[in-house]
Write an enzyme that holds these catalytic residues in place. Structure first.
Site, PDB file in Angstrom:
ATOM      1  N   LYS A 130       0.875  -1.176   0.000  1.00  0.00           N
ATOM      2  CA  LYS A 130       0.000   0.000   0.000  1.00  0.00           C
ATOM      3  C   LYS A 130       0.911   1.225   0.000  1.00  0.00           C
ATOM      4  O   LYS A 130       1.691   1.413   0.944  1.00  0.00           O
ATOM      5  CB  LYS A 130      -0.885  -0.002   1.252  1.00  0.00           C
ATOM      6  CG  LYS A 130      -1.886  -1.153   1.276  1.00  0.00           C
ATOM      7  CD  LYS A 130      -3.185  -0.746   0.597  1.00  0.00           C
ATOM      8  CE  LYS A 130      -4.219  -1.867   0.702  1.00  0.00           C
ATOM      9  NZ  LYS A 130      -5.405  -1.598  -0.128  1.00  0.00           N
ATOM     10  N   LYS A 230     -13.366  -7.567  -5.749  1.00  0.00           N
ATOM     11  CA  LYS A 230     -13.668  -7.742  -4.327  1.00  0.00           C
ATOM     12  C   LYS A 230     -15.117  -8.210  -4.224  1.00  0.00           C
ATOM     13  O   LYS A 230     -16.038  -7.413  -4.389  1.00  0.00           O
ATOM     14  CB  LYS A 230     -13.523  -6.403  -3.592  1.00  0.00           C
ATOM     15  CG  LYS A 230     -12.102  -5.887  -3.505  1.00  0.00           C
ATOM     16  CD  LYS A 230     -12.041  -4.713  -2.539  1.00  0.00           C
ATOM     17  CE  LYS A 230     -10.660  -4.110  -2.462  1.00  0.00           C
ATOM     18  NZ  LYS A 230     -10.633  -2.735  -2.953  1.00  0.00           N
TER      19      LYS A 230
HETATM   20 MG    MG Z   1      -6.870  -1.567  -4.317  1.00  0.00          MG
END
Ligand code: MG
Length: 331
Positions: A130, A230
Protein backbone atom coordinates in the site's frame (compact mmCIF):
# COMPACT_ATOMS: atom_id res chain seq x y z
CA UNK A 1 -39.13 -12.36 1.96
CA UNK A 2 -35.67 -12.91 3.31
CA UNK A 3 -35.34 -12.25 7.05
CA UNK A 4 -32.14 -10.77 8.38
CA UNK A 5 -30.29 -10.80 11.70
CA UNK A 6 -27.16 -8.85 12.43
CA UNK A 7 -24.28 -8.87 14.89
CA UNK A 8 -22.09 -5.79 15.09
CA UNK A 9 -18.36 -6.25 15.66
CA UNK A 10 -15.18 -4.21 15.79
CA UNK A 11 -11.83 -4.98 14.20
CA UNK A 12 -8.79 -3.36 15.73
CA UNK A 13 -5.81 -2.81 13.47
CA UNK A 14 -2.53 -4.31 14.62
CA UNK A 15 -0.19 -1.52 15.68
CA UNK A 16 2.34 -0.90 12.90
CA UNK A 17 5.06 -0.53 15.55
CA UNK A 18 5.22 -0.58 19.34
CA UNK A 19 4.90 3.22 19.60
CA UNK A 20 1.39 3.17 18.17
CA UNK A 21 -0.85 3.13 21.25
CA UNK A 22 -4.31 3.50 19.70
CA UNK A 23 -4.51 1.67 16.38
CA UNK A 24 -7.67 2.46 14.37
CA UNK A 25 -10.86 0.46 15.06
CA UNK A 26 -13.28 -0.45 12.26
CA UNK A 27 -16.91 -1.38 12.72
CA UNK A 28 -18.91 -3.87 10.66
CA UNK A 29 -21.65 -6.45 11.11
CA UNK A 30 -22.11 -10.13 10.45
CA UNK A 31 -25.36 -10.87 8.67
CA UNK A 32 -27.53 -13.94 8.96
CA UNK A 33 -30.08 -14.33 6.18
CA UNK A 34 -32.98 -16.79 6.35
CA UNK A 35 -34.93 -17.54 3.18
CA UNK A 36 -38.65 -18.51 3.22
CA UNK A 37 -37.73 -22.17 2.60
CA UNK A 38 -35.64 -22.11 5.79
CA UNK A 39 -32.19 -22.14 4.25
CA UNK A 40 -29.79 -19.98 6.21
CA UNK A 41 -26.56 -18.30 5.13
CA UNK A 42 -24.04 -15.90 6.58
CA UNK A 43 -22.01 -13.01 5.22
CA UNK A 44 -20.09 -9.99 6.33
CA UNK A 45 -21.06 -6.33 5.97
CA UNK A 46 -17.99 -4.15 6.25
CA UNK A 47 -18.33 -0.52 5.17
CA UNK A 48 -15.09 1.24 4.31
CA UNK A 49 -15.48 4.92 5.16
CA UNK A 50 -12.58 6.07 2.97
CA UNK A 51 -14.41 4.62 -0.04
CA UNK A 52 -17.49 6.67 0.84
CA UNK A 53 -19.62 3.82 2.28
CA UNK A 54 -22.38 4.69 4.74
CA UNK A 55 -21.60 3.44 8.26
CA UNK A 56 -22.87 0.07 9.47
CA UNK A 57 -25.89 1.45 11.40
CA UNK A 58 -27.06 3.36 8.33
CA UNK A 59 -26.57 0.25 6.17
CA UNK A 60 -28.58 -1.90 8.61
CA UNK A 61 -31.46 0.55 8.97
CA UNK A 62 -31.64 0.88 5.16
CA UNK A 63 -31.75 -2.93 4.97
CA UNK A 64 -34.57 -2.96 7.55
CA UNK A 65 -36.47 -0.64 5.20
CA UNK A 66 -35.83 -2.89 2.22
CA UNK A 67 -33.23 -0.60 0.65
CA UNK A 68 -30.00 -2.21 -0.52
CA UNK A 69 -26.61 -0.61 -1.01
CA UNK A 70 -24.10 -2.26 -3.32
CA UNK A 71 -22.50 -3.68 -0.14
CA UNK A 72 -25.68 -5.24 1.27
CA UNK A 73 -26.54 -6.52 -2.20
CA UNK A 74 -23.20 -8.37 -2.32
CA UNK A 75 -23.62 -9.62 1.27
CA UNK A 76 -26.95 -11.18 0.35
CA UNK A 77 -25.48 -12.76 -2.79
CA UNK A 78 -22.66 -14.26 -0.72
CA UNK A 79 -25.01 -15.37 2.08
CA UNK A 80 -27.11 -17.18 -0.51
CA UNK A 81 -24.08 -19.09 -1.81
CA UNK A 82 -23.31 -20.05 1.78
CA UNK A 83 -26.95 -21.03 2.47
CA UNK A 84 -27.10 -23.38 -0.51
CA UNK A 85 -23.91 -25.15 0.59
CA UNK A 86 -25.12 -25.41 4.20
CA UNK A 87 -28.45 -26.84 3.08
CA UNK A 88 -26.59 -29.52 1.09
CA UNK A 89 -24.20 -30.08 4.03
CA UNK A 90 -21.24 -29.23 1.79
CA UNK A 91 -18.10 -27.33 2.67
CA UNK A 92 -17.04 -24.47 0.39
CA UNK A 93 -13.43 -25.56 0.63
CA UNK A 94 -13.15 -29.36 0.65
CA UNK A 95 -11.72 -30.54 -2.66
CA UNK A 96 -11.42 -27.01 -4.05
CA UNK A 97 -8.52 -25.59 -6.07
CA UNK A 98 -5.72 -24.07 -4.01
CA UNK A 99 -5.39 -20.33 -4.40
CA UNK A 100 -2.06 -18.69 -3.71
CA UNK A 101 -2.06 -15.22 -2.15
CA UNK A 102 0.28 -12.28 -2.16
CA UNK A 103 1.68 -10.93 1.10
CA UNK A 104 0.11 -7.61 2.02
CA UNK A 105 2.37 -4.88 3.41
CA UNK A 106 0.34 -1.96 4.70
CA UNK A 107 3.34 0.01 6.00
CA UNK A 108 6.58 -0.53 4.14
CA UNK A 109 8.59 1.67 6.52
CA UNK A 110 8.09 -0.73 9.44
CA UNK A 111 8.62 -3.85 7.33
CA UNK A 112 12.00 -5.26 8.31
CA UNK A 113 14.54 -7.26 6.33
CA UNK A 114 14.07 -10.21 8.68
CA UNK A 115 10.34 -10.10 7.94
CA UNK A 116 11.16 -10.09 4.23
CA UNK A 117 13.39 -13.15 4.69
CA UNK A 118 10.59 -14.93 6.57
CA UNK A 119 8.05 -14.13 3.83
CA UNK A 120 10.34 -15.37 1.09
CA UNK A 121 11.15 -18.63 2.85
CA UNK A 122 7.47 -19.34 3.48
CA UNK A 123 6.72 -19.48 -0.23
CA UNK A 124 5.25 -16.15 -1.27
CA UNK A 125 6.02 -15.02 -4.82
CA UNK A 126 4.63 -11.50 -4.62
CA UNK A 127 4.27 -8.70 -2.11
CA UNK A 128 1.55 -6.11 -2.38
CA UNK A 129 2.44 -2.71 -0.98
CA UNK A 130 0.00 0.00 0.00
CA UNK A 131 1.75 3.14 -1.18
CA UNK A 132 1.19 6.79 -2.06
CA UNK A 133 1.55 8.23 1.47
CA UNK A 134 5.15 9.43 1.09
CA UNK A 135 6.11 8.62 -2.53
CA UNK A 136 9.65 10.04 -2.40
CA UNK A 137 10.65 7.85 0.55
CA UNK A 138 8.63 4.85 -0.63
CA UNK A 139 10.37 4.67 -3.97
CA UNK A 140 13.76 4.54 -2.19
CA UNK A 141 12.64 1.56 -0.08
CA UNK A 142 11.19 -0.18 -3.13
CA UNK A 143 14.37 0.30 -5.14
CA UNK A 144 16.46 -1.10 -2.29
CA UNK A 145 14.20 -4.14 -1.87
CA UNK A 146 14.29 -4.90 -5.58
CA UNK A 147 18.08 -4.77 -5.52
CA UNK A 148 18.33 -7.06 -2.48
CA UNK A 149 15.52 -9.56 -2.96
CA UNK A 150 14.36 -11.58 -5.98
CA UNK A 151 10.71 -10.69 -5.47
CA UNK A 152 7.87 -9.32 -7.58
CA UNK A 153 5.89 -6.36 -6.26
CA UNK A 154 2.34 -5.14 -6.63
CA UNK A 155 1.80 -1.50 -5.79
CA UNK A 156 -1.57 -0.09 -4.73
CA UNK A 157 -1.83 3.69 -4.67
CA UNK A 158 -5.59 3.82 -4.07
CA UNK A 159 -5.58 6.88 -6.39
CA UNK A 160 -3.51 8.90 -3.93
CA UNK A 161 -1.20 10.37 -6.59
CA UNK A 162 -1.51 12.95 -9.36
CA UNK A 163 -0.49 12.10 -12.91
CA UNK A 164 2.83 13.97 -12.59
CA UNK A 165 3.72 12.44 -9.22
CA UNK A 166 3.21 8.99 -10.67
CA UNK A 167 5.54 9.70 -13.58
CA UNK A 168 8.20 10.98 -11.19
CA UNK A 169 7.73 7.90 -9.00
CA UNK A 170 8.13 5.44 -11.86
CA UNK A 171 11.04 7.31 -13.44
CA UNK A 172 12.89 7.16 -10.10
CA UNK A 173 13.13 3.40 -10.64
CA UNK A 174 15.47 1.83 -13.17
CA UNK A 175 13.92 -0.01 -16.08
CA UNK A 176 15.00 -3.36 -14.67
CA UNK A 177 13.35 -2.48 -11.37
CA UNK A 178 10.12 -1.42 -13.05
CA UNK A 179 10.09 -4.76 -14.86
CA UNK A 180 9.68 -6.45 -11.47
CA UNK A 181 6.52 -4.57 -10.67
CA UNK A 182 3.84 -7.07 -11.59
CA UNK A 183 1.19 -4.34 -11.69
CA UNK A 184 0.20 -0.99 -10.22
CA UNK A 185 -3.30 -0.61 -8.85
CA UNK A 186 -5.26 2.67 -9.18
CA UNK A 187 -2.24 5.03 -9.44
CA UNK A 188 -4.50 8.07 -9.81
CA UNK A 189 -8.09 8.90 -10.57
CA UNK A 190 -9.49 7.15 -13.66
CA UNK A 191 -9.01 8.94 -16.95
CA UNK A 192 -8.60 6.73 -20.03
CA UNK A 193 -6.03 8.99 -21.77
CA UNK A 194 -3.96 9.65 -18.65
CA UNK A 195 -3.89 5.94 -17.77
CA UNK A 196 -2.87 5.11 -21.34
CA UNK A 197 -0.02 7.64 -21.13
CA UNK A 198 1.57 5.84 -18.14
CA UNK A 199 0.74 2.25 -19.12
CA UNK A 200 4.27 1.68 -20.46
CA UNK A 201 5.90 2.00 -17.01
CA UNK A 202 4.26 -1.09 -15.53
CA UNK A 203 1.01 -2.96 -16.19
CA UNK A 204 -1.95 -1.18 -14.59
CA UNK A 205 -4.67 -2.80 -12.53
CA UNK A 206 -8.08 -1.32 -11.90
CA UNK A 207 -9.79 -1.64 -8.54
CA UNK A 208 -12.08 1.02 -7.06
CA UNK A 209 -11.57 3.31 -10.05
CA UNK A 210 -13.60 0.82 -12.13
CA UNK A 211 -16.75 2.41 -10.70
CA UNK A 212 -15.95 5.60 -12.63
CA UNK A 213 -15.59 3.95 -16.03
CA UNK A 214 -18.26 4.47 -18.65
CA UNK A 215 -17.95 0.92 -19.99
CA UNK A 216 -20.25 1.60 -22.97
CA UNK A 217 -17.83 4.21 -24.28
CA UNK A 218 -14.61 2.42 -23.33
CA UNK A 219 -12.52 1.61 -26.40
CA UNK A 220 -10.42 -1.54 -26.73
CA UNK A 221 -7.55 -2.06 -26.03
CA UNK A 222 -8.02 -0.72 -22.51
CA UNK A 223 -5.04 0.82 -20.65
CA UNK A 224 -5.17 -1.71 -17.78
CA UNK A 225 -4.28 -5.39 -17.83
CA UNK A 226 -5.67 -6.60 -14.51
CA UNK A 227 -8.99 -6.27 -12.75
CA UNK A 228 -9.22 -6.48 -8.96
CA UNK A 229 -12.41 -8.21 -7.88
CA UNK A 230 -13.67 -7.74 -4.33
CA UNK A 231 -16.68 -10.03 -3.91
CA UNK A 232 -17.79 -7.95 -0.90
CA UNK A 233 -18.09 -4.84 -3.08
CA UNK A 234 -18.44 -5.87 -6.73
CA UNK A 235 -20.83 -7.93 -8.80
CA UNK A 236 -18.52 -10.87 -9.52
CA UNK A 237 -20.28 -12.18 -12.63
CA UNK A 238 -20.26 -8.76 -14.30
CA UNK A 239 -16.60 -8.26 -13.44
CA UNK A 240 -15.60 -11.66 -14.84
CA UNK A 241 -17.53 -10.89 -18.04
CA UNK A 242 -15.42 -7.72 -18.44
CA UNK A 243 -12.21 -9.66 -17.77
CA UNK A 244 -13.13 -12.01 -20.62
CA UNK A 245 -14.36 -9.25 -22.93
CA UNK A 246 -11.16 -7.20 -22.67
CA UNK A 247 -8.70 -10.09 -22.34
CA UNK A 248 -7.61 -9.13 -18.80
CA UNK A 249 -6.22 -11.05 -15.84
CA UNK A 250 -7.97 -10.95 -12.49
CA UNK A 251 -7.15 -10.93 -8.78
CA UNK A 252 -9.72 -11.67 -6.11
CA UNK A 253 -9.16 -9.81 -2.86
CA UNK A 254 -10.96 -9.54 0.41
CA UNK A 255 -12.21 -6.15 1.46
CA UNK A 256 -9.80 -6.28 4.45
CA UNK A 257 -12.88 -7.32 6.35
CA UNK A 258 -13.98 -9.83 9.03
CA UNK A 259 -12.78 -13.45 8.66
CA UNK A 260 -16.30 -14.32 7.40
CA UNK A 261 -15.71 -11.88 4.53
CA UNK A 262 -12.25 -13.34 3.99
CA UNK A 263 -13.71 -16.86 3.76
CA UNK A 264 -16.25 -15.70 1.17
CA UNK A 265 -13.54 -14.00 -0.92
CA UNK A 266 -11.47 -17.19 -0.76
CA UNK A 267 -14.46 -19.28 -1.87
CA UNK A 268 -15.09 -17.01 -4.87
CA UNK A 269 -11.37 -17.17 -5.71
CA UNK A 270 -11.27 -20.99 -5.56
CA UNK A 271 -14.28 -21.23 -7.89
CA UNK A 272 -12.78 -18.79 -10.36
CA UNK A 273 -9.51 -20.72 -10.21
CA UNK A 274 -11.34 -23.89 -11.16
CA UNK A 275 -13.04 -22.39 -14.21
CA UNK A 276 -10.47 -19.75 -15.26
CA UNK A 277 -7.09 -21.13 -14.14
CA UNK A 278 -5.13 -19.02 -16.63
CA UNK A 279 -6.75 -15.68 -15.95
CA UNK A 280 -6.69 -15.74 -12.14
CA UNK A 281 -3.40 -14.42 -10.72
CA UNK A 282 -2.24 -14.81 -7.11
CA UNK A 283 -5.01 -13.39 -4.96
CA UNK A 284 -5.31 -11.13 -1.95
CA UNK A 285 -7.44 -13.04 0.53
CA UNK A 286 -4.79 -13.18 3.26
CA UNK A 287 -5.67 -9.99 5.08
CA UNK A 288 -6.36 -11.46 8.52
CA UNK A 289 -3.12 -10.27 10.06
CA UNK A 290 -4.03 -6.63 9.51
CA UNK A 291 -6.22 -6.89 12.63
CA UNK A 292 -5.94 -8.18 16.14
CA UNK A 293 -7.09 -11.82 15.80
CA UNK A 294 -10.64 -12.60 16.96
CA UNK A 295 -12.14 -16.04 17.60
CA UNK A 296 -13.07 -16.41 13.91
CA UNK A 297 -9.52 -15.62 12.75
CA UNK A 298 -8.20 -18.15 15.28
CA UNK A 299 -9.89 -21.10 13.55
CA UNK A 300 -8.47 -20.31 10.09
CA UNK A 301 -5.24 -22.07 9.24
CA UNK A 302 -2.69 -20.15 7.25
CA UNK A 303 0.19 -22.04 5.66
CA UNK A 304 2.55 -19.66 3.87
CA UNK A 305 0.60 -18.00 1.07
CA UNK A 306 -2.35 -20.38 1.43
CA UNK A 307 -5.46 -20.21 3.59
CA UNK A 308 -6.84 -23.58 4.49
CA UNK A 309 -8.76 -25.63 6.93
CA UNK A 310 -11.88 -23.56 7.57
CA UNK A 311 -13.95 -26.43 8.87
CA UNK A 312 -17.73 -26.86 8.77
CA UNK A 313 -20.42 -26.50 6.13
CA UNK A 314 -20.71 -23.59 3.73
CA UNK A 315 -17.93 -21.11 4.43
CA UNK A 316 -17.48 -22.74 7.85
CA UNK A 317 -17.43 -21.31 11.41
CA UNK A 318 -20.59 -23.33 12.25
CA UNK A 319 -20.22 -23.32 16.02
CA UNK A 320 -19.12 -19.70 16.25
CA UNK A 321 -22.00 -18.53 14.07
CA UNK A 322 -24.53 -20.57 16.04
CA UNK A 323 -23.28 -19.04 19.29
CA UNK A 324 -23.28 -15.47 17.97
CA UNK A 325 -25.91 -13.25 19.64
CA UNK A 326 -28.06 -12.08 16.70
CA UNK A 327 -30.38 -9.08 16.62
CA UNK A 328 -33.30 -9.07 14.19
CA UNK A 329 -32.95 -6.47 11.44
CA UNK A 330 -36.32 -4.73 11.50
CA UNK A 331 -37.94 -1.31 11.36
MG1 MG B 1 -6.87 -1.57 -4.32
Amino acid sequence: MIQFWSHKYQLQEMPSDSSEKHPPIHEGALLKAVWPDGKTGYADLFPVRKFGDADVDTQLSALANGKLSSLTEQSIWLAKRDAILRKNKQSAFVGMAKVKNHFLVTDLFTFTDSKMAEIRSSGYSTLKLKVGFDPEEEVKVISRWLKQHPIMLRLDFNSRLKFDDYQVFMLSLQQGERARIEFVEDPFSWNADAWKAVAEFAPLAIDNEAEKIDWEKLKSPVPFKVMIIKPARTDVEKAVAKVNQYGLKMVVTSSMDHPVGVAHALHVATELKKFNPNTLLDCGCLTLRVYKPNEFANVIQVTGPYLSGIKGTGIGFNELLENTPWIKVQR
